[in-house]
Design a protein around this motif. Sequence first.
Motif, mmCIF file in Angstrom:
data_model
loop_
_atom_site.group_PDB
_atom_site.id
_atom_site.type_symbol
_atom_site.label_atom_id
_atom_site.label_comp_id
_atom_site.label_asym_id
_atom_site.label_seq_id
_atom_site.Cartn_x
_atom_site.Cartn_y
_atom_site.Cartn_z
ATOM 1 N N UNK A 180 0.836 -1.207 0.000
ATOM 2 C CA UNK A 180 0.000 0.000 0.000
ATOM 3 C C UNK A 180 0.871 1.258 0.000
ATOM 4 N N UNK A 181 1.895 1.263 0.859
ATOM 5 C CA UNK A 181 2.721 2.452 1.012
ATOM 6 C C UNK A 181 3.508 2.762 -0.262
ATOM 7 N N UNK A 182 4.078 1.740 -0.889
ATOM 8 C CA UNK A 182 4.872 1.941 -2.106
ATOM 9 C C UNK A 182 3.983 2.404 -3.262
ATOM 10 N N UNK A 183 2.857 1.711 -3.464
ATOM 11 C CA UNK A 183 1.974 2.066 -4.580
ATOM 12 C C UNK A 183 1.449 3.489 -4.437
ATOM 13 N N UNK A 184 1.130 3.883 -3.216
ATOM 14 C CA UNK A 184 0.633 5.236 -2.975
ATOM 15 C C UNK A 184 1.687 6.273 -3.337
ATOM 16 N N UNK A 185 2.940 6.065 -2.906
ATOM 17 C CA UNK A 185 3.999 7.029 -3.179
ATOM 18 C C UNK A 185 4.298 7.114 -4.673
ATOM 19 N N UNK A 186 4.399 5.970 -5.347
ATOM 20 C CA UNK A 186 4.718 5.965 -6.779
ATOM 21 C C UNK A 186 3.610 6.628 -7.587
ATOM 22 N N UNK A 187 2.369 6.334 -7.248
ATOM 23 C CA UNK A 187 1.248 6.941 -7.963
ATOM 24 C C UNK A 187 1.265 8.462 -7.839
ATOM 25 N N UNK A 203 2.993 12.062 -11.084
ATOM 26 C CA UNK A 203 2.436 13.286 -11.663
ATOM 27 C C UNK A 203 3.442 14.430 -11.709
ATOM 28 N N UNK A 204 4.527 14.339 -10.937
ATOM 29 C CA UNK A 204 5.508 15.429 -10.889
ATOM 30 C C UNK A 204 6.922 14.965 -11.239
ATOM 31 N N UNK A 205 7.075 13.676 -11.534
ATOM 32 C CA UNK A 205 8.404 13.129 -11.816
ATOM 33 C C UNK A 205 8.431 12.375 -13.133
ATOM 34 N N UNK A 206 9.627 12.277 -13.693
ATOM 35 C CA UNK A 206 9.874 11.471 -14.881
ATOM 36 C C UNK A 206 10.844 10.358 -14.519
ATOM 37 N N UNK A 207 10.827 9.292 -15.324
ATOM 38 C CA UNK A 207 11.792 8.190 -15.188
ATOM 39 C C UNK A 207 11.779 7.576 -13.793
ATOM 40 N N UNK A 208 10.597 7.343 -13.244
ATOM 41 C CA UNK A 208 10.506 6.742 -11.910
ATOM 42 C C UNK A 208 10.943 5.282 -11.943
ATOM 43 N N UNK A 209 11.749 4.910 -10.965
ATOM 44 C CA UNK A 209 12.197 3.530 -10.816
ATOM 45 C C UNK A 209 12.028 3.106 -9.366
ATOM 46 N N UNK A 210 11.665 1.857 -9.132
ATOM 47 C CA UNK A 210 11.562 1.322 -7.771
ATOM 48 C C UNK A 210 12.279 -0.017 -7.695
ATOM 49 N N UNK A 232 9.918 17.017 -12.795
ATOM 50 C CA UNK A 232 9.594 17.726 -14.028
ATOM 51 C C UNK A 232 9.992 19.193 -13.889
ATOM 52 N N UNK A 233 10.193 19.872 -15.006
ATOM 53 C CA UNK A 233 10.607 21.273 -14.972
ATOM 54 C C UNK A 233 9.568 22.117 -14.250
ATOM 55 N N UNK A 234 10.046 23.131 -13.535
ATOM 56 C CA UNK A 234 9.194 24.062 -12.777
ATOM 57 C C UNK A 234 8.493 23.414 -11.583
ATOM 58 N N UNK A 235 8.913 22.222 -11.174
ATOM 59 C CA UNK A 235 8.381 21.575 -9.971
ATOM 60 C C UNK A 235 9.455 21.644 -8.887
#
Length: 395
Positions: A246-253, A257-264, A288-291
């Motif tokens: 639950x904790x991992x899926x919540x954080x990744x989801x 919306x504000x990150x690119x190239x997410x890896x776990x 992402x830019x401007x975040x």
Amino acid sequence: MALKVRSFFAPAAPVENPDQVFLRQGTEMYGEGVALRVSARGTNRISELSSQFQKIAAESEIQDDVRLAGSGLFGFVSITFAADSEFESAVVIPAKLTVIRDGVSFVTEISEVPEKPLKKTPSGVFLQGDQSATGFIEATKTAIARINESALEKVVLARDLVMPLSGEPDLQPAIQRLYARYPHCWTYLVEDNFGASPELLLRAETGEVSARVLAGTAGRGTDPDVDRAIAEGLKHSTKNQHEHKFAVESLVQTLSSVCENLETDEEPFSLALPDLWHLATDVRGRLKSNVTLLDAVELLHPTAAVAGTPRLPAQALISELEPFDRGGYAGPVGWITADGSGELAIALRGGRIEREPALQIRAFAGCGIVAESDPEAELAETELKFKAVRYAFGS
């Protein structure tokens, strides 16, 4: 407000009685005095702090001869767990900052450091707080019932202990004990919040971000073979795997919306601390830019690891079942700089100084409650987590 900020390399020297600290093996940050403090309350408290800090950065005269993470305009950050907390969230810009990292040291100066008032080392014993052991068990039973009859999947419930104080406390001995015992944790003293957190909420440097999710706990064994068996058992525990997922899926989801190239990590690993094993997963990506870092933190907080899932029903149940204000406990704590760097842990394994209605230290420990939870086992887990703060004060 415009500030004159100067960062320069300087030989490492002990900092006596710092007002704010953020420590982890390889990096020590000590703040003295307060050049400026900005605060906010309510639902938009994180974005308001971000806007105020960016405005100060834009108006300030910054001479940065160091140009490393943590140099330039710097602020210690403490954000409350709940939007309706009676406590303030704040960014504290120290009058003087000393950073020691991997043998390199530098100083940032903004204003004169005032003389420090006399404080005394706290002593005493921790007593039951507003949520007694019996009350915690009953709250856990209620939470399990709600999970079984609704869409709620997980809720994180805490209990508290209190230590009465006879005078303004000097927390430095406790902080140094925590840092020595838990060198791989993030040891912090910001505002009146302190502890040694094993959980990184989010770190940013040149746009690259990383996070560490902890959910799932077991006590360490005294025998090496038993200890290894406990670690293996934790990795295969249905309840703990359920809670961790639950904790991992919540954080990744949320980060997507504000990150690119997410890896776990493909699988959680067992993280060893002196008293506990935790299931852990590392997450990496690029903003992402401007975040900004605080933009991402505003979306992330509170994570499923300290609130539950779905988030809003979990927060509502916490408010209903916990008879205290968490304040900064389980909120983001750490530092940010004008160039976008920063490191925010989750304020765990510690507590806060309270001055009203009485001077005392209030410590907190919480557990993730899911359908498979056993109330007595969850209570035992809080006792394991209280070991850190009891050790810090020799209680």
